[in-house]
Design a protein around this motif. Structure first.
Motif, PDB file in Angstrom:
ATOM      1  N   THR A 101       0.835  -1.213   0.000  1.00  0.00           N
ATOM      2  CA  THR A 101       0.000   0.000   0.000  1.00  0.00           C
ATOM      3  C   THR A 101       0.871   1.266   0.000  1.00  0.00           C
ATOM      4  O   THR A 101       0.593   2.213  -0.721  1.00  0.00           O
ATOM      5  N   GLN A 102       1.949   1.258   0.772  1.00  0.00           N
ATOM      6  CA  GLN A 102       2.738   2.481   0.851  1.00  0.00           C
ATOM      7  C   GLN A 102       3.670   2.631  -0.344  1.00  0.00           C
ATOM      8  O   GLN A 102       3.947   3.743  -0.782  1.00  0.00           O
ATOM      9  N   GLY A 103       4.153   1.494  -0.887  1.00  0.00           N
ATOM     10  CA  GLY A 103       4.945   1.552  -2.123  1.00  0.00           C
ATOM     11  C   GLY A 103       4.095   2.172  -3.225  1.00  0.00           C
ATOM     12  O   GLY A 103       4.547   3.037  -3.975  1.00  0.00           O
ATOM     13  N   LEU A 104       2.823   1.734  -3.304  1.00  0.00           N
ATOM     14  CA  LEU A 104       1.908   2.292  -4.301  1.00  0.00           C
ATOM     15  C   LEU A 104       1.667   3.772  -4.038  1.00  0.00           C
ATOM     16  O   LEU A 104       1.693   4.590  -4.956  1.00  0.00           O
ATOM     17  N   HIS A 105       1.424   4.111  -2.774  1.00  0.00           N
ATOM     18  CA  HIS A 105       1.103   5.500  -2.429  1.00  0.00           C
ATOM     19  C   HIS A 105       2.206   6.448  -2.917  1.00  0.00           C
ATOM     20  O   HIS A 105       1.939   7.428  -3.605  1.00  0.00           O
ATOM     21  N   VAL A 106       3.431   6.133  -2.558  1.00  0.00           N
ATOM     22  CA  VAL A 106       4.528   7.045  -2.882  1.00  0.00           C
ATOM     23  C   VAL A 106       4.865   6.989  -4.381  1.00  0.00           C
ATOM     24  O   VAL A 106       5.065   8.029  -5.024  1.00  0.00           O
ATOM     25  N   THR A 107       4.864   5.789  -4.962  1.00  0.00           N
ATOM     26  CA  THR A 107       5.205   5.686  -6.385  1.00  0.00           C
ATOM     27  C   THR A 107       4.137   6.362  -7.249  1.00  0.00           C
ATOM     28  O   THR A 107       4.457   7.135  -8.162  1.00  0.00           O
ATOM     29  N   VAL A 108       2.869   6.096  -6.953  1.00  0.00           N
ATOM     30  CA  VAL A 108       1.788   6.718  -7.734  1.00  0.00           C
ATOM     31  C   VAL A 108       1.853   8.242  -7.568  1.00  0.00           C
ATOM     32  O   VAL A 108       1.691   8.988  -8.534  1.00  0.00           O
ATOM     33  N   GLY A 109       2.126   8.688  -6.356  1.00  0.00           N
ATOM     34  CA  GLY A 109       2.222  10.134  -6.113  1.00  0.00           C
ATOM     35  C   GLY A 109       3.310  10.772  -6.968  1.00  0.00           C
ATOM     36  O   GLY A 109       3.095  11.824  -7.581  1.00  0.00           O
ATOM     37  N   ILE A 110       4.464  10.137  -7.044  1.00  0.00           N
ATOM     38  CA  ILE A 110       5.578  10.685  -7.837  1.00  0.00           C
ATOM     39  C   ILE A 110       5.227  10.674  -9.331  1.00  0.00           C
ATOM     40  O   ILE A 110       5.413  11.654 -10.049  1.00  0.00           O
ATOM     41  N   VAL A 111       4.668   9.546  -9.776  1.00  0.00           N
ATOM     42  CA  VAL A 111       4.396   9.366 -11.203  1.00  0.00           C
ATOM     43  C   VAL A 111       3.290  10.312 -11.697  1.00  0.00           C
ATOM     44  O   VAL A 111       3.270  10.711 -12.859  1.00  0.00           O
ATOM     45  N   LEU A 112       2.395  10.689 -10.787  1.00  0.00           N
ATOM     46  CA  LEU A 112       1.282  11.563 -11.198  1.00  0.00           C
ATOM     47  C   LEU A 112       1.687  13.035 -11.339  1.00  0.00           C
ATOM     48  O   LEU A 112       0.922  13.826 -11.875  1.00  0.00           O
ATOM     49  N   VAL A 113       2.883  13.390 -10.865  1.00  0.00           N
ATOM     50  CA  VAL A 113       3.270  14.813 -10.882  1.00  0.00           C
ATOM     51  C   VAL A 113       3.148  15.431 -12.282  1.00  0.00           C
ATOM     52  O   VAL A 113       2.488  16.472 -12.437  1.00  0.00           O
ATOM     53  N   PRO A 114       3.719  14.810 -13.345  1.00  0.00           N
ATOM     54  CA  PRO A 114       3.567  15.439 -14.669  1.00  0.00           C
ATOM     55  C   PRO A 114       2.111  15.516 -15.116  1.00  0.00           C
ATOM     56  O   PRO A 114       1.713  16.497 -15.775  1.00  0.00           O
ATOM     57  N   VAL A 115       1.311  14.516 -14.763  1.00  0.00           N
ATOM     58  CA  VAL A 115      -0.098  14.507 -15.175  1.00  0.00           C
ATOM     59  C   VAL A 115      -0.842  15.644 -14.477  1.00  0.00           C
ATOM     60  O   VAL A 115      -1.625  16.374 -15.089  1.00  0.00           O
ATOM     61  N   PRO A 222       0.046  28.526 -34.555  1.00  0.00           N
ATOM     62  CA  PRO A 222       0.224  27.299 -35.338  1.00  0.00           C
ATOM     63  C   PRO A 222       0.796  26.193 -34.454  1.00  0.00           C
ATOM     64  O   PRO A 222       1.624  26.449 -33.574  1.00  0.00           O
ATOM     65  N   ALA A 223       0.341  24.968 -34.685  1.00  0.00           N
ATOM     66  CA  ALA A 223       0.767  23.848 -33.833  1.00  0.00           C
ATOM     67  C   ALA A 223       2.204  23.457 -34.110  1.00  0.00           C
ATOM     68  O   ALA A 223       2.631  23.382 -35.261  1.00  0.00           O
ATOM     69  N   THR A 224       2.978  23.233 -33.029  1.00  0.00           N
ATOM     70  CA  THR A 224       4.317  22.660 -33.188  1.00  0.00           C
ATOM     71  C   THR A 224       4.319  21.252 -32.617  1.00  0.00           C
ATOM     72  O   THR A 224       5.257  20.506 -32.768  1.00  0.00           O
ATOM     73  N   LEU A 225       3.245  20.910 -31.939  1.00  0.00           N
ATOM     74  CA  LEU A 225       3.133  19.607 -31.275  1.00  0.00           C
ATOM     75  C   LEU A 225       1.647  19.252 -31.265  1.00  0.00           C
ATOM     76  O   LEU A 225       0.825  20.090 -30.903  1.00  0.00           O
ATOM     77  N   SER A 226       1.322  18.042 -31.678  1.00  0.00           N
ATOM     78  CA  SER A 226      -0.088  17.650 -31.669  1.00  0.00           C
ATOM     79  C   SER A 226      -0.531  17.389 -30.233  1.00  0.00           C
ATOM     80  O   SER A 226       0.295  17.249 -29.333  1.00  0.00           O
ATOM     81  N   ARG A 227      -1.838  17.303 -30.010  1.00  0.00           N
ATOM     82  CA  ARG A 227      -2.335  16.984 -28.655  1.00  0.00           C
ATOM     83  C   ARG A 227      -1.847  15.614 -28.241  1.00  0.00           C
ATOM     84  O   ARG A 227      -1.493  15.382 -27.093  1.00  0.00           O
ATOM     85  N   ARG A 228      -1.843  14.692 -29.191  1.00  0.00           N
ATOM     86  CA  ARG A 228      -1.365  13.351 -28.890  1.00  0.00           C
ATOM     87  C   ARG A 228       0.111  13.396 -28.490  1.00  0.00           C
ATOM     88  O   ARG A 228       0.538  12.741 -27.562  1.00  0.00           O
ATOM     89  N   GLY A 229       0.871  14.234 -29.222  1.00  0.00           N
ATOM     90  CA  GLY A 229       2.296  14.403 -28.911  1.00  0.00           C
ATOM     91  C   GLY A 229       2.489  14.971 -27.514  1.00  0.00           C
ATOM     92  O   GLY A 229       3.369  14.535 -26.765  1.00  0.00           O
ATOM     93  N   ALA A 230       1.643  15.931 -27.137  1.00  0.00           N
ATOM     94  CA  ALA A 230       1.748  16.534 -25.803  1.00  0.00           C
ATOM     95  C   ALA A 230       1.447  15.497 -24.723  1.00  0.00           C
ATOM     96  O   ALA A 230       2.118  15.435 -23.688  1.00  0.00           O
ATOM     97  N   LEU A 231       0.436  14.646 -24.987  1.00  0.00           N
ATOM     98  CA  LEU A 231       0.129  13.574 -24.021  1.00  0.00           C
ATOM     99  C   LEU A 231       1.307  12.610 -23.912  1.00  0.00           C
ATOM    100  O   LEU A 231       1.635  12.128 -22.827  1.00  0.00           O
ATOM    101  N   ALA A 232       1.968  12.361 -25.044  1.00  0.00           N
ATOM    102  CA  ALA A 232       3.127  11.459 -25.038  1.00  0.00           C
ATOM    103  C   ALA A 232       4.262  12.052 -24.204  1.00  0.00           C
ATOM    104  O   ALA A 232       4.957  11.330 -23.486  1.00  0.00           O
ATOM    105  N   GLY A 237       7.364  11.659 -19.240  1.00  0.00           N
ATOM    106  CA  GLY A 237       7.799  12.221 -17.956  1.00  0.00           C
ATOM    107  C   GLY A 237       7.434  11.296 -16.808  1.00  0.00           C
ATOM    108  O   GLY A 237       8.246  11.006 -15.932  1.00  0.00           O
ATOM    109  N   SER A 238       6.192  10.809 -16.850  1.00  0.00           N
ATOM    110  CA  SER A 238       5.734   9.899 -15.797  1.00  0.00           C
ATOM    111  C   SER A 238       6.545   8.602 -15.816  1.00  0.00           C
ATOM    112  O   SER A 238       6.926   8.074 -14.768  1.00  0.00           O
TER     113      SER A 238
END
Ligand SMILES: Nc1nc2c(c(=O)[nH]1)N[C@H]1C(S)=C(S)[C@@H](COP(=O)(O)O)O[C@H]1N2
Ligand SMILES: [Mo]
Length: 428
Positions: A101-115, A222-232, A237-238
């Motif tokens: 539970t705590q491994g998930l808590h801290v890892t998910v917390g770190i990984v969600l920062v870019p999102v 004008p677009a330099t990056l598509s929305r899909r590219g931005a999600l990527a 980052g995550s």
């Protein structure tokens, strides 16, 4: 003459620089990224809905795992009032429960920062929209957003700082993180109730023809990056954060690539005691003189008070248990082979032979936090709960709590007191 006229015709499409500079963030046209849009926000929102729910549940579980309602020494947020309504007796199995539970808590917390940052960026024009409130309902929605964004940023920040600062967090990390989390939760529940149906609709059916995309820039560059590219980019980052942090919960090369965490970076070296140490004996000024010949364990219970030497403890029946250390800061060890005296046997010696009660554990450590912890009766009764004297076939090292430490299945590291000096059965 005709040249000048043509220029005049073009002007309205792009105002002259002097006029553009007058635009304020309250003007939707101030925001020009072509990446913003309802779909982009909805994708990030759904990821956060799942991720933040997991983060909240594991966070609330972590608080319960301390058994804060058992004894004041366990309670890091004494003023919590009704917020502890859900607390329950933390179980002792499966033995890797808190590690998970705590491994998930801290890892998910770190990984969600870019999102989280991308999601905030995607809706930031809304923050400046005028008028601040169009109706009572709109005002209420904006207040819930304040709780949500403020609470989220504050709770993430305290959590990340605590992992990095490693036991030297200024002030009370627990209180800040706990109350921040409840503020965030209030905003989160309101926001999900208000916005989730809309996000799901946009993702399922898109934006209805003829309706404007309220989150898209009215005059995008004008677009330099598509929305899909931005999600990527956000995903990459995550992923990078995942790779450089998740290893702190595993042994071997994985721990070595967990560069982002103080606990993951150090190689504990060879030998039976070669697994991470949170606080060294030197850091709390404990030396061999405190833990050598002169050391005695004081045991209190219904039978009164008595003292045991290490030799006397070793003469008692010895038991083994394979258990991990799992810290609130997210790092954990694989199962180590602990050996020592069962807490239930010590309870019996102290005058509680049938149904052992809880125990208050005190360390010979004189200053700093985590010198005391209370264990609940279900923890004392578990046959794997030990006053450990050995680990992996060798005596405990000074840093791992020599000559005796507590080890309890499924419990947070905080409850595995090192350098134990006193056990008081029946206190909590
Ligand atoms: N006396 C004492 N015991 C303690 C602590 C402490 O600071 N002092 N830290 C606890 C915490 S927070 C953890 S995670 C574990 C870490 O144990 P280790 O250093 O053997 O890995 O010890 C626990 N026992
Ligand atoms: Mo810990």
């Amino acid at each position: 003459m005709s040249e000048r006229r043509r220029i005049r015709v073009r002007l309205p499409a792009l105002p002259p620089p002097s006029l553009r500079a007058l635009r304020t963030p309250a003007d939707p046209a101030f925001w020009r990224s072509p990446v913003r849009g309802a779909r982009f926000t909805a994708v990030l929102g759904v990821i956060l809905l799942v991720g933040l729910t997991l983060l909240s549940v594991t966070g609330l579980l972590s608080y319960a795992a301390y058994n804060p309602d058992l004894h004041p020494v366990n309670d890091k947020t004494p003023g919590k009032g009704r917020l502890g309504f859900y607390l329950f007796a933390w179980p002792t199995g499966p033995h890797w429960l808190y590690r998970l539970t705590q491994g998930l808590h801290v890892t998910v917390g770190i990984v969600l920062v870019p999102v989280l940052l991308a999601k905030l960026w995607s809706v930031v024009p809304r923050l400046f929209a005028l008028p601040p409130a169009r109706s009572a309902a709109h005002a209420l929605e904006r207040v819930s957003l304040l709780l949500l964004v403020g609470g989220a940023l504050f709770t993430f920040l305290t959590g990340l700082l605590n992992i990095q600062l490693d036991y030297v967090f200024p002030g009370s990390f627990y209180a800040l993180h706990f109350y921040g989390a409840w503020v965030f939760l209030a905003g989160f529940v309101a926001h999900v109730a208000l916005k989730a149906p809309q996000a799901v609709r946009v993702l399922r059916r898109g934006i209805p023809r003829g309706e404007p995309d309220a989150l898209a820039a009215p005059a995008p560059l004008p677009a330099t990056l598509s929305r899909r590219g931005a999600l990527a980019v956000v995903g990459a980052g995550s992923l990078l954060l995942l790779v450089t942090s998740a290893g702190r919960s595993f042994d071997g090369p994985l721990r070595r690539i967990a560069l982002l965490t103080p606990r993951g970076g150090t190689d504990p070296g060879p030998g039976p005691n070669a697994f991470p140490v949170n606080k060294t004996a030197a850091a709390v000024r404990i030396g061999p003189a405190d833990t050598g010949e002169r050391w005695r364990l004081t045991v209190r219970g219904r039978a009164g008070e008595f003292r045991l030497s290490l030799a006397e403890l070793l003469a008692m029946e010895q038991h083994s248990a394979r258990l991990p250390i799992a810290c609130v800061e997210g790092w954990s060890t694989s199962d180590q082979l602990w050996r020592g005296v069962r807490l239930a046997d010590l309870a019996a010696l102290a005058g509680h032979p049938d149904r052992p009660p809880g125990v208050l554990v005190e360390s010979l450590q004189r200053s700093g936090s985590f010198r005391k912890a209370a264990l609940r009766d279900n923890q004392v009764r578990d046959a794997r709960s030990l006053l450990a004297l050995e680990v992996n076939g060798a005596p405990l090292s000074l840093d791992h709590g020599c000559p005796a430490r507590i080890i309890v299945p499924a419990a947070p590291g905080v409850l595995n007191t090192k350098w134990v000096e006193t056990l008081t059965f029946g206190e909590p």
